[in-house]
Design an enzyme around this catalytic site. Structure first.
Site, PDB file in Angstrom:
ATOM      1  N   HIS A 132       0.811  -1.221   0.000  1.00  0.00           N
ATOM      2  CA  HIS A 132       0.000   0.000   0.000  1.00  0.00           C
ATOM      3  C   HIS A 132       0.843   1.269   0.000  1.00  0.00           C
ATOM      4  CE1 HIS A 132      -3.329  -2.695   1.110  1.00  0.00           C
ATOM      5  NE2 HIS A 132      -4.128  -1.721   0.707  1.00  0.00           N
ATOM      6  N   LYS A 136      -1.092   5.019   4.613  1.00  0.00           N
ATOM      7  CA  LYS A 136      -2.063   4.111   5.251  1.00  0.00           C
ATOM      8  C   LYS A 136      -1.732   3.954   6.730  1.00  0.00           C
ATOM      9  CE  LYS A 136      -4.242  -0.441   4.697  1.00  0.00           C
ATOM     10  NZ  LYS A 136      -5.574   0.140   5.003  1.00  0.00           N
TER      11      LYS A 136
HETATM   12  N1  LIG Z   1     -13.106  -0.879   1.564  1.00  0.00           N
HETATM   13  C1  LIG Z   1     -12.360  -0.354   0.573  1.00  0.00           C
HETATM   14  O1  LIG Z   1     -12.543  -0.672  -0.626  1.00  0.00           O
HETATM   15  C2  LIG Z   1     -11.323   0.651   0.930  1.00  0.00           C
HETATM   16  C3  LIG Z   1     -11.108   0.964   2.230  1.00  0.00           C
HETATM   17  N2  LIG Z   1     -10.225   1.948   2.564  1.00  0.00           N
HETATM   18  C4  LIG Z   1     -10.186   2.300   3.977  1.00  0.00           C
HETATM   19  O2  LIG Z   1     -10.919   3.518   4.142  1.00  0.00           O
HETATM   20  C5  LIG Z   1     -10.398   4.245   5.239  1.00  0.00           C
HETATM   21  C6  LIG Z   1     -10.089   5.664   4.799  1.00  0.00           C
HETATM   22  O3  LIG Z   1      -9.005   5.650   3.909  1.00  0.00           O
HETATM   23  P1  LIG Z   1      -8.477   7.017   3.255  1.00  0.00           P
HETATM   24  O4  LIG Z   1      -9.574   7.716   2.559  1.00  0.00           O
HETATM   25  O5  LIG Z   1      -7.242   6.670   2.518  1.00  0.00           O
HETATM   26  O6  LIG Z   1      -8.070   7.840   4.581  1.00  0.00           O
HETATM   27  P2  LIG Z   1      -8.003   9.425   4.789  1.00  0.00           P
HETATM   28  O7  LIG Z   1      -7.165   9.643   6.009  1.00  0.00           O
HETATM   29  O8  LIG Z   1      -7.611  10.083   3.510  1.00  0.00           O
HETATM   30  O9  LIG Z   1      -9.513   9.850   5.091  1.00  0.00           O
HETATM   31  C7  LIG Z   1     -10.168   9.705   6.307  1.00  0.00           C
HETATM   32  C8  LIG Z   1     -11.013  10.930   6.533  1.00  0.00           C
HETATM   33  O10 LIG Z   1     -11.840  10.736   7.671  1.00  0.00           O
HETATM   34  C9  LIG Z   1     -11.794  11.921   8.442  1.00  0.00           C
HETATM   35  N3  LIG Z   1     -12.255  11.724   9.812  1.00  0.00           N
HETATM   36  C10 LIG Z   1     -11.522  11.661  10.949  1.00  0.00           C
HETATM   37  N4  LIG Z   1     -12.338  11.509  12.018  1.00  0.00           N
HETATM   38  C11 LIG Z   1     -13.598  11.490  11.530  1.00  0.00           C
HETATM   39  C12 LIG Z   1     -14.880  11.372  12.131  1.00  0.00           C
HETATM   40  N5  LIG Z   1     -15.037  11.244  13.465  1.00  0.00           N
HETATM   41  N6  LIG Z   1     -15.977  11.378  11.328  1.00  0.00           N
HETATM   42  C13 LIG Z   1     -15.847  11.521   9.985  1.00  0.00           C
HETATM   43  N7  LIG Z   1     -14.660  11.636   9.364  1.00  0.00           N
HETATM   44  C14 LIG Z   1     -13.547  11.615  10.134  1.00  0.00           C
HETATM   45  C15 LIG Z   1     -10.357  12.368   8.302  1.00  0.00           C
HETATM   46  O11 LIG Z   1     -10.190  13.713   8.735  1.00  0.00           O
HETATM   47  P3  LIG Z   1      -8.735  14.165   9.350  1.00  0.00           P
HETATM   48  O12 LIG Z   1      -7.748  13.910   8.245  1.00  0.00           O
HETATM   49  O13 LIG Z   1      -8.939  15.601   9.679  1.00  0.00           O
HETATM   50  O14 LIG Z   1      -8.504  13.279  10.552  1.00  0.00           O
HETATM   51  C16 LIG Z   1     -10.163  12.190   6.797  1.00  0.00           C
HETATM   52  O15 LIG Z   1     -10.679  13.300   6.073  1.00  0.00           O
HETATM   53  C17 LIG Z   1      -9.200   3.442   5.749  1.00  0.00           C
HETATM   54  O16 LIG Z   1      -9.610   2.624   6.816  1.00  0.00           O
HETATM   55  C18 LIG Z   1      -8.824   2.589   4.546  1.00  0.00           C
HETATM   56  O17 LIG Z   1      -8.163   1.403   4.904  1.00  0.00           O
HETATM   57  C19 LIG Z   1      -9.511   2.619   1.632  1.00  0.00           C
HETATM   58  C20 LIG Z   1      -9.648   2.308   0.308  1.00  0.00           C
HETATM   59  C21 LIG Z   1     -10.571   1.309  -0.156  1.00  0.00           C
HETATM   60  O1  LIG Z   2      -6.003   2.213   3.033  1.00  0.00           O
HETATM   61  C1  LIG Z   2      -6.189   1.884   1.832  1.00  0.00           C
HETATM   62  O2  LIG Z   2      -5.766   2.569   0.888  1.00  0.00           O
HETATM   63  C2  LIG Z   2      -6.928   0.657   1.547  1.00  0.00           C
HETATM   64  N1  LIG Z   2      -7.518   0.042   2.535  1.00  0.00           N
HETATM   65  C3  LIG Z   2      -8.303  -1.127   2.449  1.00  0.00           C
HETATM   66  C4  LIG Z   2      -7.669  -2.235   3.231  1.00  0.00           C
HETATM   67  O3  LIG Z   2      -7.077  -1.983   4.304  1.00  0.00           O
HETATM   68  O4  LIG Z   2      -7.759  -3.405   2.829  1.00  0.00           O
HETATM   69  C5  LIG Z   2      -8.666  -1.491   1.039  1.00  0.00           C
HETATM   70  C6  LIG Z   2      -7.592  -1.222   0.041  1.00  0.00           C
HETATM   71  O5  LIG Z   2      -6.588  -2.161   0.209  1.00  0.00           O
HETATM   72  C7  LIG Z   2      -7.066   0.198   0.149  1.00  0.00           C
END
Ligand SMILES: NC(=O)C1=CN([C@@H]2O[C@H](COP(=O)(O)OP(=O)(O)OC[C@H]3O[C@@H](n4cnc5c(N)ncnc54)[C@H](OP(=O)(O)O)[C@@H]3O)[C@@H](O)[C@H]2O)C=CC1
Ligand SMILES: O=C(O)C1=N[C@H](C(=O)O)C[C@H](O)C1
Length: 246
Positions: A132, A136
């Site tokens: 990744h 992350k």
């Molecule tokens: N299931 C899937 O297909 C995928 C899952 N993921 C997962 O999604 C999650 C997010 O990833 P990613 O977008 O890269 O992370 P980011 O850090 O870019 O985004 C997370 C966001 O959530 C915000 N946040 C923090 N606290 C809160 C709260 N209490 N309520 C609402 N929002 C909040 C953060 O704000 P701030 O930065 O100010 O803290 C930030 O804007 C991870 O767990 C990742 O593993 C990612 C890609 C694909």
């Molecule tokens: O944090 C990410 O970027 C991603 N998170 C998910 C995971 O933890 O499996 C999905 C994907 O791999 C991207």
């Protein structure tokens, strides 16, 4: 039109979801939440479904608040445990609402997990390598945990025993972490988005199942499918495969 709220809306995934929902012909964005915003029956602004891509430490409390606000929830955030699943299952069933939690919404990843579980009974050895972007926050990835659990379950059901491994010393933890006995290795590398390789080995042969997300748009068809399919369900569903008929 399906009225959609997005939590974690300013993040890498959340902002991509906002764009995808805006572009979808059958959906509209009605509420956005990020760190510091309160989720209430009023602030969800009539949303039918919320999509949560926040952070592992807050995702469960967001889901409870959204259920209390009368909204079905699609969750992509990782970091879920059996205990947190149980609490959300109970809340969703009691409120007659639905929650879909999927560790990965990319079609390639969903199918890779399925193929790995199908192949697992036929191989002596299995290991998972997830790779990744370095921003992350959690390791191993939710996808790697789900993949390893699926492999371990398939091996157990097939009556397979321990995997061959003569390692006697591993002071650095070089053999990786173990998820239900399956070694899982995590790489964080500038330039990557999300990749996973599942290695399966027998004497004289290897099967490699590999999935790559080069861009976060890869997750969007699965997220939109989740939004459409969560409506009308009740309780907790884990994994996009469960709403794809796989
Ligand atoms: N299931 C899937 O297909 C995928 C899952 N993921 C997962 O999604 C999650 C997010 O990833 P990613 O977008 O890269 O992370 P980011 O850090 O870019 O985004 C997370 C966001 O959530 C915000 N946040 C923090 N606290 C809160 C709260 N209490 N309520 C609402 N929002 C909040 C953060 O704000 P701030 O930065 O100010 O803290 C930030 O804007 C991870 O767990 C990742 O593993 C990612 C890609 C694909
Ligand atoms: O944090 C990410 O970027 C991603 N998170 C998910 C995971 O933890 O499996 C999905 C994907 O791999 C991207």
């Amino acid at each position: 039109m399906i009225r959609v709220a997005v939590t974690g809306a300013k993040g890498r995934m959340g902002s991509t979801v906002v764009q995808a929902v805006t572009d979808a012909p059958d959906m509209e964005v009605v509420a956005l939440f990020d760190a510091g915003d309160e989720i209430t029956p009023q602030s969800v602004n009539g949303a039918q479904v919320a999509v949560d891509f926040s952070i592992p430490s807050v995702t469960e409390s967001n889901v409870h608040a959204l259920l209390d606000a009368g909204v079905d929830v699609v969750v992509g955030t990782t970091g879920w445990t059996e205990e947190s699943y149980a609490r959300v299952r109970e809340h969703a069933e009691a409120s007659g609402r639905a929650v879909l939690i999927a560790p990965n919404f990319a079609m390639g990843a969903v199918l890779a997990m399925k193929f790995a579980a199908m192949a697992a009974p036929y191989f002596e050895s299995a290991e998972v390598i997830e790779m990744h972007h370095p921003a992350k926050v959690d390791a191993p990835s939710g996808t790697a945990v789900a993949t390893a659990r699926g492999i371990a379950k398939a091996r157990a059901e097939a009556g397979l025993g321990e995997m061959p491994d003569a390692t006697e010393t591993d002071e650095l933890g070089s053999r990786g972490g173990r998820v239900d006995g399956i070694p899982v290795h995590a790489v964080r590398l500038r330039g990557l988005t999300a990749s996973e390789e599942i290695l399966l080995g027998n004497a004289g042969e290897q099967l490699v199942i590999r999935t790559d997300s080069f861009d976060r748009v890869s997750f969007m068809p699965g997220v939109l499918l989740g939004v459409r399919r969560v409506i009308g369900r009740t309780g907790l569903t884990i994994g996009l495969d469960q709403v794809m008929g796989l």
